[in-house]
Design a protein around this motif. Structure first.
Motif: not given
Length: 142
Positions: A110-111, A113-115
């Protein structure tokens, strides 16, 4: 070696640049994971790796270094080729992550994304960064 404007590297050079062993390169070639150019001339043959194949080798080496099995690493390399077909381009500075997809029981790209990564970690699920910019930077420094 240079051909049609592209630089190619011998197996020995590819191993030195990527940190792989010559045996790994041979095994991965035999298994069809990273397939270099084979130039059969005369009585022998020469094997050359392109820059994009060096990136593939570096990705495999990284995935194995974080503890993935050969089967998982080669499957993720194939996913990467489908998910980000131009990932070997030195201008790609994309950051991805591997997360566990419970619906199919495998790690999926997946790309980053910190969250989302933190949410997976909060659930006790693995998150493995796959930062192409770092891989490219390491190869350039070698």
């Amino acid at each position: 070696m240079r051909a049609m404007g592209e630089t190619f590297f011998s197996s020995k050079e590819a191993a030195e640049i990527t940190g792989c062993t010559l045996r790994q390169l041979q095994y991965w070639r035999e298994k069809g994971v990273v397939v270099p150019t084979v130039n059969a001339t005369g009585t022998g043959r020469s094997i050359y790796y392109s820059r994009s194949e060096l990136v593939e080798l570096a990705v495999m080496e990284y995935l194995l270094s974080v503890g993935l099995s050969f089967e998982a690493a080669s499957g993720i390399l194939q996913q990467l080729k489908e998910f980000e077909p131009d990932f070997a381009n030195q201008k790609i500075f994309k950051r991805l992550m591997l997360v566990f997809d419970e619906s199919v029981g495998i790690l999926k790209l997946k790309d980053f994304e910190k969250k989302v990564a933190i949410a997976f970690l909060d659930q006790g699920l693995p998150v493995i960064p796959v930062w192409l910019d770092v891989i490219h930077q390491k190869l350039r420094s070698e």
